[in-house]
Write a protein that holds these residues in place. Structure first.
Motif, PDB file in Angstrom:
ATOM      1  N   ALA A 113       0.979  11.429 -11.000  1.00  0.00           N
ATOM      2  CA  ALA A 113       1.512  11.149 -12.337  1.00  0.00           C
ATOM      3  C   ALA A 113       2.866  10.453 -12.229  1.00  0.00           C
ATOM      4  CB  ALA A 113       1.628  12.446 -13.131  1.00  0.00           C
ATOM      5  N   ALA A 114       3.682  10.883 -11.256  1.00  0.00           N
ATOM      6  CA  ALA A 114       4.982  10.235 -11.053  1.00  0.00           C
ATOM      7  C   ALA A 114       4.808   8.823 -10.497  1.00  0.00           C
ATOM      8  CB  ALA A 114       5.830  11.081 -10.102  1.00  0.00           C
ATOM      9  N   LEU A 115       3.889   8.650  -9.540  1.00  0.00           N
ATOM     10  CA  LEU A 115       3.663   7.328  -8.968  1.00  0.00           C
ATOM     11  C   LEU A 115       3.103   6.367 -10.007  1.00  0.00           C
ATOM     12  CD1 LEU A 115       2.083   8.371  -5.533  1.00  0.00           C
ATOM     13  CD2 LEU A 115       4.442   7.632  -5.979  1.00  0.00           C
ATOM     14  N   ASP A 116       2.312   6.873 -10.923  1.00  0.00           N
ATOM     15  CA  ASP A 116       1.745   6.077 -12.007  1.00  0.00           C
ATOM     16  C   ASP A 116       2.841   5.370 -12.796  1.00  0.00           C
ATOM     17  OD1 ASP A 116      -0.427   5.264 -13.750  1.00  0.00           O
ATOM     18  OD2 ASP A 116       0.285   6.752 -15.189  1.00  0.00           O
ATOM     19  N   GLU A 117       3.983   6.045 -12.928  1.00  0.00           N
ATOM     20  CA  GLU A 117       5.094   5.485 -13.693  1.00  0.00           C
ATOM     21  C   GLU A 117       6.054   4.676 -12.818  1.00  0.00           C
ATOM     22  OE1 GLU A 117       5.339   5.562 -16.935  1.00  0.00           O
ATOM     23  OE2 GLU A 117       3.476   6.705 -17.055  1.00  0.00           O
ATOM     24  N   TRP A 127       0.855  -1.194   0.000  1.00  0.00           N
ATOM     25  CA  TRP A 127       0.000   0.000   0.000  1.00  0.00           C
ATOM     26  C   TRP A 127       0.884   1.236   0.000  1.00  0.00           C
ATOM     27  CZ3 TRP A 127      -4.233   2.238  -1.210  1.00  0.00           C
ATOM     28  CH2 TRP A 127      -4.886   3.214  -0.453  1.00  0.00           C
ATOM     29  N   VAL A 128       0.526   2.200  -0.819  1.00  0.00           N
ATOM     30  CA  VAL A 128       1.194   3.498  -0.859  1.00  0.00           C
ATOM     31  C   VAL A 128       0.136   4.546  -0.565  1.00  0.00           C
ATOM     32  CG1 VAL A 128       2.427   5.179  -2.299  1.00  0.00           C
ATOM     33  CG2 VAL A 128       2.880   2.721  -2.575  1.00  0.00           C
ATOM     34  N   VAL A 129       0.410   5.436   0.389  1.00  0.00           N
ATOM     35  CA  VAL A 129      -0.553   6.490   0.729  1.00  0.00           C
ATOM     36  C   VAL A 129       0.176   7.819   0.862  1.00  0.00           C
ATOM     37  CG1 VAL A 129      -0.423   5.962   3.204  1.00  0.00           C
ATOM     38  CG2 VAL A 129      -2.409   7.192   2.315  1.00  0.00           C
ATOM     39  N   GLU A 130      -0.362   8.844   0.185  1.00  0.00           N
ATOM     40  CA  GLU A 130       0.297  10.155   0.237  1.00  0.00           C
ATOM     41  C   GLU A 130      -0.454  11.092   1.173  1.00  0.00           C
ATOM     42  OE1 GLU A 130      -0.626  13.284  -0.718  1.00  0.00           O
ATOM     43  OE2 GLU A 130      -2.504  12.897  -1.781  1.00  0.00           O
ATOM     44  N   LYS A 155      -0.577  17.340  -5.855  1.00  0.00           N
ATOM     45  CA  LYS A 155      -1.044  15.955  -5.798  1.00  0.00           C
ATOM     46  C   LYS A 155      -1.138  15.348  -7.198  1.00  0.00           C
ATOM     47  CE  LYS A 155      -3.624  16.395  -1.447  1.00  0.00           C
ATOM     48  NZ  LYS A 155      -2.930  15.363  -0.656  1.00  0.00           N
ATOM     49  N   ARG A 156      -1.606  16.131  -8.129  1.00  0.00           N
ATOM     50  CA  ARG A 156      -1.722  15.657  -9.502  1.00  0.00           C
ATOM     51  C   ARG A 156      -0.348  15.264 -10.057  1.00  0.00           C
ATOM     52  NH1 ARG A 156      -4.368  13.237 -13.608  1.00  0.00           N
ATOM     53  NH2 ARG A 156      -3.796  14.132 -15.602  1.00  0.00           N
ATOM     54  N   SER A 201     -10.860  10.902  -8.620  1.00  0.00           N
ATOM     55  CA  SER A 201     -11.192  10.956 -10.052  1.00  0.00           C
ATOM     56  C   SER A 201     -10.484  12.122 -10.730  1.00  0.00           C
ATOM     57  CB  SER A 201     -12.699  11.094 -10.250  1.00  0.00           C
ATOM     58  OG  SER A 201     -13.376   9.953  -9.802  1.00  0.00           O
ATOM     59  N   ARG A 202     -10.387  13.264 -10.045  1.00  0.00           N
ATOM     60  CA  ARG A 202      -9.698  14.427 -10.617  1.00  0.00           C
ATOM     61  C   ARG A 202      -8.188  14.269 -10.532  1.00  0.00           C
ATOM     62  NH1 ARG A 202     -10.985  19.844  -8.093  1.00  0.00           N
ATOM     63  NH2 ARG A 202      -9.601  20.508  -9.799  1.00  0.00           N
ATOM     64  N   ILE A 203      -7.705  13.778  -9.406  1.00  0.00           N
ATOM     65  CA  ILE A 203      -6.255  13.638  -9.228  1.00  0.00           C
ATOM     66  C   ILE A 203      -5.681  12.639 -10.227  1.00  0.00           C
ATOM     67  CG2 ILE A 203      -4.460  12.839  -7.636  1.00  0.00           C
ATOM     68  CD1 ILE A 203      -6.215  13.866  -5.341  1.00  0.00           C
ATOM     69  N   ALA A 204      -6.411  11.547 -10.465  1.00  0.00           N
ATOM     70  CA  ALA A 204      -5.893  10.450 -11.302  1.00  0.00           C
ATOM     71  C   ALA A 204      -6.397  10.503 -12.741  1.00  0.00           C
ATOM     72  CB  ALA A 204      -6.293   9.112 -10.677  1.00  0.00           C
ATOM     73  N   GLU A 205      -7.118  11.547 -13.101  1.00  0.00           N
ATOM     74  CA  GLU A 205      -7.718  11.609 -14.435  1.00  0.00           C
ATOM     75  C   GLU A 205      -6.673  11.416 -15.534  1.00  0.00           C
ATOM     76  OE1 GLU A 205     -10.637  14.558 -17.047  1.00  0.00           O
ATOM     77  OE2 GLU A 205      -9.706  15.272 -15.190  1.00  0.00           O
ATOM     78  N   GLY A 206      -6.948  10.455 -16.421  1.00  0.00           N
ATOM     79  CA  GLY A 206      -6.084  10.207 -17.566  1.00  0.00           C
ATOM     80  C   GLY A 206      -4.858   9.370 -17.288  1.00  0.00           C
ATOM     81  N   LEU A 207      -4.600   9.012 -16.034  1.00  0.00           N
ATOM     82  CA  LEU A 207      -3.411   8.225 -15.716  1.00  0.00           C
ATOM     83  C   LEU A 207      -3.614   6.762 -16.111  1.00  0.00           C
ATOM     84  CD1 LEU A 207      -2.357   9.699 -12.251  1.00  0.00           C
ATOM     85  CD2 LEU A 207      -1.591  10.353 -14.554  1.00  0.00           C
ATOM     86  N   ARG A 208      -2.551   6.141 -16.525  1.00  0.00           N
ATOM     87  CA  ARG A 208      -2.619   4.775 -17.048  1.00  0.00           C
ATOM     88  C   ARG A 208      -3.145   3.784 -16.020  1.00  0.00           C
ATOM     89  NH1 ARG A 208       0.877   0.583 -16.707  1.00  0.00           N
ATOM     90  NH2 ARG A 208       2.377   1.923 -15.629  1.00  0.00           N
TER      91      ARG A 208
END
Length: 307
Positions: free
Chosen positions: A95-99, A78-81, A90-91, A117-124
């Motif tokens: 985006a960095a954590l996504d990669e 688990w990763v929690v910011e 946060k966005r 939903s807003r923070i992660a919008e468009g992330l893979r």
């Protein structure tokens, strides 16, 4: 050894990490500054020493580092910011954590104001991303709200809730991305009416607090609002609602009594004054009493295996 990664170096980060430490999990603290991350680790260890032991405890290695240089995702569950409540920050972090974070590891944000939903919008990998909202103080308040975004994997959300149950927390799964989740929506509905009563001169701030603490607030440690009405009967609640609902506040603006306090810089204990003045000694005493009462309430919640 299972590991949790906490990103951030503030008070909330230490409280969150302490909960996992008390359950015997390894915790890594990451920040933009290694010295601050080390201080968060030390604070979390001190807090964890005051908490009940949950499950087996053995020797556990904890770690700190900077976000940019951390590469060890082995055994992370688990990763929690917990970084500042800044949307762009946060966005960019997500985006960095996504990669960087392997795809199978779920990721949460402690944000109470920005939906995932807003923070992660468009992330893979947004399907493995959630809100994970704690209440202050994080090491004492049992509730954690795990909120699904529009694209979050509900089954993975259930798994995150299972992890929190293992460490003695009380998670709830919020199945729709709505402002305030559960706890804050209910809390703000109560606060709106409480402040309206103060604004109207019907009651003092002290009497409002007493009315909540020594009536339904007192009962809510034993039974939540729905169970309480199951016990007492919905018919009596409905009759009271017919009389009370039409006169309840439905304002969409901040109460005058609070707006005036904020404009005058009287924001509460941190400013030395809110509805009343606070000396440093009074602040220390009240905070200590508050934590003592919270611990006592937790003892009620955990009776008969609950909590």
């Amino acid at each position: 050894m299972e590991r949790v990664v906490v990103i951030g170096t503030g008070t909330m980060a230490a409280g969150i990490g302490a909960g996992f430490m008390a359950a015997g999990l390894s915790v890594a603290f990451l920040g933009r500054d290694a010295a601050k991350a080390q201080a968060s680790l030390a604070s979390a260890q001190a807090i964890a020493a005051t908490l009940p032991v949950v499950g087996a405890r053995g020797p556990v290695d904890h770690a700190t580092g900077t976000i940019d240089h951390w590469r060890d995702w082995s055994n992370v569950v688990w990763v929690v910011e917990t970084v500042a409540e800044d949307f762009e920050l946060k966005r960019a972090l997500f985006a960095a954590l996504d990669e960087r974070v392997p795809d199978h590891i779920p990721i949460g944000t402690n944000s109470s104001g920005f939906p995932i939903s807003r923070i992660a919008e468009g992330l893979r990998t947004r399907a493995r991303m959630f809100n994970a909202h704690y209440f202050m103080p994080a090491h004492l308040v049992p509730l954690v709200e795990v909120a699904l975004g529009a694209d979050s994997d509900a089954l993975l959300g259930e798994a995150v809730c299972a992890l929190y149950r293992r460490i003695g927390k009380k998670p709830v799964l919020v199945r729709k991305d709505i402002p305030g989740f559960l706890g804050n929506r209910i809390q703000h509905a109560l606060m709106r009416e409480a402040l309206s009563l103060i604004d109207s001169g019907i009651a003092s701030p002290e009497d409002v607090d007493a009315a909540v603490r020594y009536s339904f607030g007192f009962r809510y440690a034993a039974a939540g609002p729905v169970l309480q009405k199951e016990l007492s009967g919905w018919d009596s609640m409905a009759r009271a609602a017919e009389e009370i609902y039409p006169s309840l506040s439905n304002t969409s603006t901040l109460a005058r009594c609070v707006a005036e306090k904020i404009a005058a810089g009287k924001t509460g204990m941190k400013a030395g004054e809110g509805f009343r003045r606070w000396s440093p000694e009074e602040i220390a005493s009240e905070r200590a009493a508050y934590e003592k009462r919270l611990k006592a309430a937790f003892g009620v919640l955990t009776m008969d295996g609950e909590g």
